[in-house]
Design a protein around this motif. Structure first.
Motif, PDB file in Angstrom:
ATOM      1  N   ASP A 158      -4.848  -8.079  -8.025  1.00  0.00           N
ATOM      2  CA  ASP A 158      -4.601  -6.657  -7.785  1.00  0.00           C
ATOM      3  C   ASP A 158      -4.637  -6.373  -6.287  1.00  0.00           C
ATOM      4  N   SER A 159      -4.427  -7.417  -5.493  1.00  0.00           N
ATOM      5  CA  SER A 159      -4.521  -7.278  -4.038  1.00  0.00           C
ATOM      6  C   SER A 159      -3.239  -7.731  -3.341  1.00  0.00           C
ATOM      7  N   TYR A 160      -2.138  -7.692  -4.065  1.00  0.00           N
ATOM      8  CA  TYR A 160      -0.875  -8.157  -3.480  1.00  0.00           C
ATOM      9  C   TYR A 160      -0.323  -7.187  -2.436  1.00  0.00           C
ATOM     10  N   TYR A 161      -0.417  -5.877  -2.701  1.00  0.00           N
ATOM     11  CA  TYR A 161       0.308  -4.918  -1.862  1.00  0.00           C
ATOM     12  C   TYR A 161      -0.548  -3.704  -1.525  1.00  0.00           C
ATOM     13  N   GLY A 162      -0.402  -3.239  -0.292  1.00  0.00           N
ATOM     14  CA  GLY A 162      -0.859  -1.930   0.105  1.00  0.00           C
ATOM     15  C   GLY A 162      -2.353  -1.742   0.257  1.00  0.00           C
ATOM     16  N   PRO A 163      -2.745  -0.659   1.003  1.00  0.00           N
ATOM     17  CA  PRO A 163      -4.146  -0.298   1.123  1.00  0.00           C
ATOM     18  C   PRO A 163      -4.619   0.365  -0.165  1.00  0.00           C
ATOM     19  N   PRO A 164      -5.940   0.609  -0.258  1.00  0.00           N
ATOM     20  CA  PRO A 164      -6.964   0.440   0.783  1.00  0.00           C
ATOM     21  C   PRO A 164      -7.491  -0.984   0.839  1.00  0.00           C
ATOM     22  N   LEU A 165      -8.302  -1.265   1.850  1.00  0.00           N
ATOM     23  CA  LEU A 165      -8.990  -2.556   1.931  1.00  0.00           C
ATOM     24  C   LEU A 165      -9.939  -2.676   0.746  1.00  0.00           C
ATOM     25  N   TRP A 218      -4.819 -11.742   0.455  1.00  0.00           N
ATOM     26  CA  TRP A 218      -4.878 -11.347  -0.957  1.00  0.00           C
ATOM     27  C   TRP A 218      -5.958 -12.081  -1.727  1.00  0.00           C
ATOM     28  N   PHE A 219      -6.218 -13.359  -1.371  1.00  0.00           N
ATOM     29  CA  PHE A 219      -7.172 -14.152  -2.134  1.00  0.00           C
ATOM     30  C   PHE A 219      -8.612 -13.746  -1.841  1.00  0.00           C
ATOM     31  N   ALA A 220      -8.805 -12.984  -0.770  1.00  0.00           N
ATOM     32  CA  ALA A 220     -10.136 -12.474  -0.438  1.00  0.00           C
ATOM     33  C   ALA A 220     -10.418 -11.141  -1.122  1.00  0.00           C
ATOM     34  N   GLY A 221      -9.466 -10.638  -1.893  1.00  0.00           N
ATOM     35  CA  GLY A 221      -9.624  -9.358  -2.552  1.00  0.00           C
ATOM     36  C   GLY A 221     -10.637  -9.402  -3.681  1.00  0.00           C
ATOM     37  N   ARG A 222     -11.165  -8.222  -3.997  1.00  0.00           N
ATOM     38  CA  ARG A 222     -12.125  -8.124  -5.106  1.00  0.00           C
ATOM     39  C   ARG A 222     -11.488  -8.663  -6.387  1.00  0.00           C
ATOM     40  N   ASP A 223     -10.246  -8.275  -6.630  1.00  0.00           N
ATOM     41  CA  ASP A 223      -9.427  -8.843  -7.700  1.00  0.00           C
ATOM     42  C   ASP A 223      -8.159  -9.350  -7.038  1.00  0.00           C
ATOM     43  N   PRO A 224      -8.067 -10.663  -6.780  1.00  0.00           N
ATOM     44  CA  PRO A 224      -6.908 -11.165  -6.043  1.00  0.00           C
ATOM     45  C   PRO A 224      -5.567 -10.748  -6.647  1.00  0.00           C
TER      46      PRO A 224
END
Length: 345
Positions: free
Chosen positions: A230-237, A222-228
């Motif tokens: 908004d990266s808690y759950y589900g696709p897409p990558l 999740w912390f590697a997400g574009r917006d961490p």
């Protein structure tokens, strides 16, 4: 900040000459950790504050090694940050490494042997000449852990560029006291618990854009997400577009301490710290009848040295049968003289 004023922020017991093993926290680092631990103990909601210290740390590290903050990934250890670099090497690649190299900067390359990656180890003094048209990557510590020797950074980079090879630098024993331009390399990795005087568990990696293009973020979370957030759950990558895609979820308290530690060192200025550290190292060498050097880490072979230092309350390390003494911003002339009296008395 004036170095003499900054030194008052540390309160070590006399005789600590072992920063090459771990650095000591300054008062701002200690206070930040105590506050965070209090928040944790009481159940105060401080997660976003703790996460924010990761980006503060990232920015301070970037400032210390002269690279863009967007090219810095955060992690927990040098070998973890190097793993995707090693995995990105083509099958059959050749890596050149000094023969006496700390294994966190050796094992990541050696474990690629099943893909045909060859690791050639050579004496540090022969590293430049060993880089040739067969070399895909050269990996080395900017300052050697075993004895404090400083690698010829500029010459190594020039040789690598002449042959189209990548350059990976472990600056764990350099960053915080030795000024250098990290942007000249393709990767610069640092464990922050030594000369950066942060808690163990914080590590930083400069990953140049041209290197990142070859790499795959296999540890992305999740912390590697574009917006961490908004990266808690589900696709897409949806990974960050910069080096943050190689971040791992930060160990909060390590980065709470790291932010305060790195910001303080950046405020003091690495050139001033280098002058202080090397002057003390040379005071130590001169007192033992050795020629002066340029490193904050020195090794000496004195009969019974370990026992003599221990009796005097001096804490140093023993590497390869020699006493390794290391000097940092909080080291004093009195610490040096305490060690000299123990070894020569």
């Amino acid at each position: 900040m004036d170095l003499d004023d900054a030194r008052k922020l540390w309160q070590p017991e006399p005789g600590w000459l072992n920063t090459a093993t771990y650095g000591l926290p300054a008062e701002p680092t200690w206070a930040a950790l105590q506050e965070a631990l209090g928040q944790w103990r009481a159940g105060r909601n401080a997660v976003e504050t703790w996460n924010a210290t990761t980006d503060r740390s990232r920015a301070a590290f970037a400032r210390l090694v002269d690279v863009p903050a967007g090219d810095v990934a955060v992690g927990s250890a040098v070998s973890q940050l190097l793993a995707p670099v090693a995995a990105a090497l083509p099958a059959g690649a050749t890596v050149v490494v000094p023969e006496v190299e700390f294994t966190s900067n050796l094992f990541p390359w050696l474990v690629q042997a099943e893909r045909g990656v060859e690791v050639r180890t050579v004496p540090l003094e022969g590293l430049v000449d060993a880089i040739d048209e067969r070399t895909d990557l050269v990996a080395f510590s900017l300052v050697q852990s075993a004895d404090g020797r400083i690698a010829p950074y500029d010459e190594i980079v020039a040789a690598a560029r002449a042959h189209g090879a990548l350059v990976s630098v472990d600056a764990t024993q350099a960053c915080g006291w030795l000024p250098f331009d990290g942007s000249r390399a393709d990767a610069v990795v640092v464990g922050a618990y030594k000369w950066l005087a942060a808690p163990r568990g914080a590590a930083f990696g400069y990953l140049a854009p041209r290197l990142r293009e070859r790499m795959r973020p296999d540890a992305a979370g999740w912390f590697a997400g574009r917006d961490p957030y908004d990266s808690y759950y589900g696709p897409p990558l949806r990974l960050a577009d910069d080096a943050r895609r190689f971040d791992i979820s930060p160990a909060w308290f390590c980065y709470v301490g790291a932010a305060a530690a790195l910001e303080l060192l950046a405020e003091i200025g690495v050139p001033a710290i280098r002058d202080h550290d090397v002057a003390l190292a040379n005071r130590f060498l001169t007192g033992l009848g050795r020629p002066p050097g340029e490193s904050a880490i020195v090794t000496v072979d004195v009969p019974g040295a370990q026992e003599k230092l221990e009796r005097a309350g001096v804490r140093a390390a023993v590497r390869a049968g020699r006493v390794r003494a290391s000097f940092h911003v909080y080291t004093s002339e009195e610490d040096v003289d305490l060690a000299l009296n123990a070894l020569t008395g």
